[in-house]
Design a protein around this motif. Structure first.
Motif, PDB file in Angstrom:
ATOM      1  N   GLN A 193       0.787  -1.176  -0.121  1.00 30.39           N
ATOM      2  CA  GLN A 193      -0.162  -0.080   0.009  1.00 30.39           C
ATOM      3  C   GLN A 193       1.274   1.298  -0.194  1.00 30.39           C
ATOM      4  O   GLN A 193       1.957   1.602   0.729  1.00 30.39           O
ATOM      5  N   TRP A 194       0.232   2.100  -1.153  1.00 27.62           N
ATOM      6  CA  TRP A 194       1.094   3.284  -1.158  1.00 27.62           C
ATOM      7  C   TRP A 194       0.619   4.560  -1.243  1.00 27.62           C
ATOM      8  O   TRP A 194       0.207   4.337  -2.466  1.00 27.62           O
ATOM      9  N   GLY A 195       0.113   5.605  -0.399  1.00 25.19           N
ATOM     10  CA  GLY A 195      -1.205   6.432  -0.711  1.00 25.19           C
ATOM     11  C   GLY A 195      -2.042   5.003  -1.299  1.00 25.19           C
ATOM     12  O   GLY A 195      -3.009   4.747  -0.764  1.00 25.19           O
ATOM     13  N   PHE A 196      -3.329   5.989  -2.125  1.00 27.73           N
ATOM     14  CA  PHE A 196      -4.541   5.057  -2.980  1.00 27.73           C
ATOM     15  C   PHE A 196      -3.655   4.045  -3.773  1.00 27.73           C
ATOM     16  O   PHE A 196      -5.006   3.650  -3.551  1.00 27.73           O
ATOM     17  N   LEU A 197      -2.544   3.889  -3.682  1.00 23.37           N
ATOM     18  CA  LEU A 197      -2.268   2.362  -4.848  1.00 23.37           C
ATOM     19  C   LEU A 197      -2.257   1.171  -3.881  1.00 23.37           C
ATOM     20  O   LEU A 197      -1.554   1.122  -2.346  1.00 23.37           O
ATOM     21  N   ARG A 198      -3.800   0.563  -4.513  1.00 23.73           N
ATOM     22  CA  ARG A 198      -2.909  -0.841  -3.023  1.00 23.73           C
ATOM     23  C   ARG A 198      -2.883  -1.548  -3.584  1.00 23.73           C
ATOM     24  O   ARG A 198      -3.586  -2.318  -5.218  1.00 23.73           O
TER      25      ARG A 198
END
Lengths: 269, 285
Positions: A97-102
């Motif tokens: 998970q990184w910011g809105f990226l999952r």
């Protein structure tokens, strides 16, 4: 320069795959593609990959040809893979998970499957064109689509158009080269300048090419009429397609393998 | 003598009310004959050729093919099968991507049964001397070879008459010679009537009869000797005469006693030998 363009690359040979009835090859290729997209687990896909690799070996086509045919669609595969990895949402916890990226495990799984499917799709259809000459393929398409002629679909006309296109591709390539040389002799700069300039420099090549193509079309139409061409009605063919004993045997083997792949693709692991 | 083709006082304009490309022309072609049609550019010779198998229909007058009127639509396919046409550009008359399939094209259209078709295609390829190229792609052949493939494609229909519309104009000398040899053998050995539209005088000199067209009409007609011995008349129609005829004409004008109707090189050489040595020429001088 224009000589490098090959359309529907064909590797002449005498392998069982080359000699197989083109109609059968066409139908089996379509069946293979359907099974490829219906199956939903790794077992089915792996079997599909192995089957295709085996067919390449039987046909005697070097595997590096697959890489060559895949080259132009690498960006498409990359894009769909990336999109699938990020867009698929799973039920469990994300792997990353990184910011809105999952990234979910389902996404990775799905992305890999789609990539494998696209590769198999391209490699499978390429195998068809590698082992079948374009003219034979056109013939097969015409014959397979014949029942549709009853629905007033212009099947014969389409096949005739394809044949004539295949016949005139080399002629028009020669002609383009001639016109390019003629324009170069008059001082046209086709290979230098900005993209815009180069595109504009092509206009004096394309216009004569089109005019000549129309004139050729008219002469060809007259020549065809002189040889009693009047459409597909009542037409017979020199080359007859017959399913031989070996074709039936190949058909049986391939259908069995495809059924196996299809069935294994439905098992829930 | 039986008539193969007859044109009776035909007129034809490409546009209604436009210039007449053919203006009151009558010509008759007998069975088994080799007729050469000559004429300067734009004299209507290609237009005439297209009348012989109903590609064009005359605006006035009649064209008959073995007694069948070309205006009769019910006989259209019979007429086209009787009179085969070969055009100038071999590239623009070959339809298929394999030689033998192209030769079979007309037979496929006529609905000939496949076994019979195979025999006739092989026979036609043998006659035109292209059998050894049967599995090749047409674009890999030379101009002369392609033109012989086109001839094979026409004679596979077993026509009674072959119309060549400047069929050798785009070929090199060797290709031209081979095509003409094929045509002559079809004419002599197989009784096929030939109408050759050409502007090679040497080709016309080998015909049985020559028709010279001018302004959509027949200007001169006769055997090659009759036509080419009228050097001035032929020149007036913006045409050349064969070189031998020209030489004889010049020599006669300069006061040398040459026979008046020599049109081929061998005859001319023999006459010169006789003139210079006073003896008959040896068989292979």
């Amino acid at each position: 320069m224009l000589r490098d363009i090959t359309i529907g690359q064909h590797f002449p040979g005498h392998s069982p795959l080359h000699l197989m009835d083109p109609r059968l090859k066409l139908v089996l290729t379509v069946a293979y593609i359907i099974i490829l997209f219906v199956g939903s687990n790794f077992l089915g896909l792996s079997l599909a990959v192995i089957f295709l690799a085996a067919l390449y070996l039987v046909a005697g086509i070097p595997l590096k040809m697959i890489a060559k045919s895949l080259k132009p669609i690498v960006p498409i595969i990359a894009l769909t893979t990336v999109l699938n990895v990020f867009m698929m949402t799973g039920a469990g916890r994300p792997l990353f998970q990184w910011g809105f990226l999952r990234i979910y495990p389902e996404g990775v799984r799905y992305a890999v499957m789609i990539a494998v499917r696209i590769v198999c799709l391209i490699a499978g259809t390429s195998l068809l064109t590698y082992t079948t000459s374009p003219i034979v393929l056109t013939d097969a398409i015409e014959r397979l689509l014949k029942p549709l002629a009853r629905l007033h679909l212009p099947v014969h006309e389409l096949a005739m158009m394809m044949t004539i296109a295949l016949r005139f591709i080399p002629t028009l390539i020669d002609e383009t080269e001639k016109i390019m040389n003629a324009q170069k002799a008059r001082g046209a700069q086709l290979d230098s300048g900005t993209l815009r300039q180069r595109i504009r420099a092509l206009v004096p090549v394309l216009i004569p090419l089109f005019i000549s193509a129309f004139r050729r079309a008219e002469e060809l139409a007259t020549a065809m009429e002189c040889r009693c061409y009047h459409g597909g009605e009542g037409r017979t063919r020199l080359r007859q397609l017959h399913m031989t004993g070996r074709d039936w045997l190949m058909a049986a083997v391939c259908i069995a393998v495809l059924a196996l792949i299809g069935a294994s693709g439905r098992i829930h692991l | 003598m039986d008539e193969m083709l007859t044109a009776r006082d035909i007129r034809f304009a490409y546009e209604e009310g436009g210039r007449l490309a053919i203006d009151g022309l009558s010509v008759q072609v007998n069975k088994g004959e080799f007729l050469a049609v000559l004429g300067a550019n734009g004299c209507g010779k290609s237009t005439l050729a297209k009348h012989f198998n109903a590609i064009l229909l005359p605006t006035a007058g009649k064209v008959l093919v073995e007694g069948m009127d070309t205006a009769d639509e019910d006989r259209l396919w019979d007429i086209r099968q009787k009179v085969g046409m070969v055009f100038q550009n071999p590239d623009n008359q070959i339809v298929a991507t394999v030689v033998e399939e192209d030769v079979a094209f007309a037979l496929e259209n006529l609905g000939v049964e496949p076994g019979e078709m195979r025999r006739r295609v092989d026979e036609a390829m043998e006659l035109a001397g292209v059998y050894k190229y049967r599995e090749k792609a047409p674009h890999k052949l030379s101009g002369g070879q392609k033109q012989r493939v086109a001839i094979a494609g026409v004679i596979a229909m077993r026509p009674d008459c072959l119309v060549l519309d400047e069929a050798t104009a785009m070929l090199d000398p060797i290709g031209r010679e081979k095509v003409m040899r094929t045509v002559r053998s079809l004419n002599r050995d197989h009784g096929i009537t030939v109408v050759a539209i050409t502007h090679y005088m040497e080709e016309a000199a080998q015909a049985d009869r020559v028709v010279v067209m001018s302004g959509g009409k027949v200007a001169l007609e006769g055997t090659p000797k009759e036509v080419f011995s009228q050097v001035e008349a032929v020149r007036a129609l913006h045409l050349d005469v064969p070189q031998s005829a020209e030489l004889c004409h010049e020599l006669t004008a300069a006061g040398c006693p040459m026979p008046p109707d020599l049109i081929c090189v061998d005859e001319c050489a023999a006459a010169l030998y006789k003139l210079l040595t006073g003896k008959e020429a040896p068989a292979h001088g």
